[in-house]
Design an enzyme around this catalytic site. Sequence first.
Site, mmCIF file in Angstrom:
data_model
loop_
_atom_site.group_PDB
_atom_site.id
_atom_site.type_symbol
_atom_site.label_atom_id
_atom_site.label_comp_id
_atom_site.label_asym_id
_atom_site.label_seq_id
_atom_site.Cartn_x
_atom_site.Cartn_y
_atom_site.Cartn_z
ATOM 1 N N GLY A 68 10.552 -6.561 14.727
ATOM 2 C CA GLY A 68 11.312 -6.987 16.250
ATOM 3 C C GLY A 68 10.738 -6.770 17.348
ATOM 4 O O GLY A 68 10.839 -7.543 18.352
ATOM 5 N N LYS A 116 12.392 -19.137 9.179
ATOM 6 C CA LYS A 116 13.160 -20.067 9.900
ATOM 7 C C LYS A 116 12.424 -20.000 11.336
ATOM 8 O O LYS A 116 11.832 -19.278 11.948
ATOM 9 C CB LYS A 116 14.720 -19.344 10.062
ATOM 10 N N ARG A 119 4.533 4.078 7.722
ATOM 11 C CA ARG A 119 5.093 4.734 8.993
ATOM 12 C C ARG A 119 4.996 6.119 9.268
ATOM 13 O O ARG A 119 4.774 6.656 10.438
ATOM 14 C CB ARG A 119 6.437 4.165 9.028
HETATM 15 P P1 AMP Z 1 10.356 -14.290 8.214
HETATM 16 O O1 AMP Z 1 11.168 -13.075 7.961
HETATM 17 O O2 AMP Z 1 11.265 -15.403 9.103
HETATM 18 O O3 AMP Z 1 9.117 -13.925 8.911
HETATM 19 O O4 AMP Z 1 10.205 -15.039 6.880
HETATM 20 C C1 AMP Z 1 9.575 -14.397 5.853
HETATM 21 C C2 AMP Z 1 9.849 -15.136 4.455
HETATM 22 O O5 AMP Z 1 9.694 -16.675 4.732
HETATM 23 C C3 AMP Z 1 9.095 -14.772 3.413
HETATM 24 O O6 AMP Z 1 9.978 -14.153 2.571
HETATM 25 C C4 AMP Z 1 8.673 -16.092 2.736
HETATM 26 O O7 AMP Z 1 8.881 -16.221 1.545
HETATM 27 C C5 AMP Z 1 9.594 -16.994 3.572
HETATM 28 N N1 AMP Z 1 8.766 -18.293 3.413
HETATM 29 C C6 AMP Z 1 7.631 -18.853 3.947
HETATM 30 N N2 AMP Z 1 7.400 -20.075 3.696
HETATM 31 C C7 AMP Z 1 8.385 -20.583 3.012
HETATM 32 C C8 AMP Z 1 8.857 -21.867 2.480
HETATM 33 N N3 AMP Z 1 7.866 -22.765 2.802
HETATM 34 N N4 AMP Z 1 10.078 -22.026 2.044
HETATM 35 C C9 AMP Z 1 10.768 -21.159 1.962
HETATM 36 N N5 AMP Z 1 10.788 -19.748 2.363
HETATM 37 C C10 AMP Z 1 9.305 -19.500 2.914
#
Ligand code: AMP
Length: 398
Positions: free
Chosen positions: A378, A199, A37
Amino acid sequence: MNKRTIKDADLSGKRVLTRVDFNVPLNDRQEITDDTRIVSALPTIRMMLEKGAAVILMSHLGRPRGEFKKEMSLKPVAEKLSELLDMDVRFAPDCVGEEVRKLAGELAPGEVMLLENLRFHAGETGNDEDFAAQLAALGDIYVNDAFGTAHRAHASTEGVTHHLSPCLAGLLMEKEIDYLGRAVEHPEHPYIAILGGAKISGKIDVIANLLEKVDTLLIGGGMTYTFLKAQGMEIGNSLLEDDKIAMARQLMQMAEMRHKQLLLPIDTVVGQSFDNDTEFHTVRVGDIPADMMGLDIGPATIDLFKKHIADAKTIVWNGPMGVFEMPNFAKGTVAVAEALAEATKNGAVTVIGGGDSAAAISQIGLQDSVSHVSTGGGASLELLEGKTLPGLAALTDK
Ligand code: AMP
């Protein structure tokens, strides 16, 4: 971009109050573990210095919630910046107050000063009028180069703009808006988006907005399993957002109504537990054993996604395809990153949203092989949702 930038402004002899995003990770010895950054802000700082400005930088770091916290001081950042610019960078002990005003007044053209963490004052996130006026009193002109916080109307991103003129975009802000804005507003088709991460919640508006713009939406990562469940499949112990099943169904219907392809994985790597050393193998998505969980996309899905990526002219990617922090479940994410690098070589515009996908592409070492890696997680998501960023909207129009 329809905003004025530092390129077209006379900064000579001006004190330029500049919002940057120096929210860098520190270890427990207050050492910077990733200076991306700071490095990203250097072109703007250098150009302002060349144009004869006295540069006053301000940023937040962490979440001190309105109190001084030694471990969230920007002092190590001032030292790092000094090293990177190869010049003396002054450090102000606070961001407002009599002493800081005096230091700002004494700053000569060609000099740089960094203010202490803005969030040591509650007025920053509260966008307090008086606090914003005190910040504004330090400069003659305002520049915002902190794309990562442009989605927040805080004193240093929005409040100050009521007191200073002109309010200009820095080079990083301009680059972010150019790439992300172009992908959102004027993409060359075929336009595909790849969404992953843990999620669906938090990404529903992104999915809905992207379904209006893209030709194809590829889904991977943890959110896959809620979609599969919505199609009536058994997903074992995979990540599930029970309360989002109906929404997942609606999104799939929305895609169908708009004649857009929403593609889910066709196979998945399953493991016994959330652990790199767990036993794992690949199954078709309909065959996830009851006692296992999906941790990555499988090889057939990788091939399918690669075909779509190779055919696309514009590609936006946000969120890893699996638990990429564990080497055994990083293959899907690595394959997508490599396919994006290949597509970029063949002329596609490829944009990586910030946050985890940016971390993933750096981990793989392909950050310079795509068109643009956003510095704002974000903020890039909000742009992809089609929202206006308050920190951008507040800048002076061309
Ligand atoms: P996000 O912050 O929503 O972009 O999520 C990122 C996180 O999703 C990372 O830390 C990944 O380890 C997790 N992730 C990706 N695929 C899976 C999965 N199949 N099950 C659980 N966590 C996951």
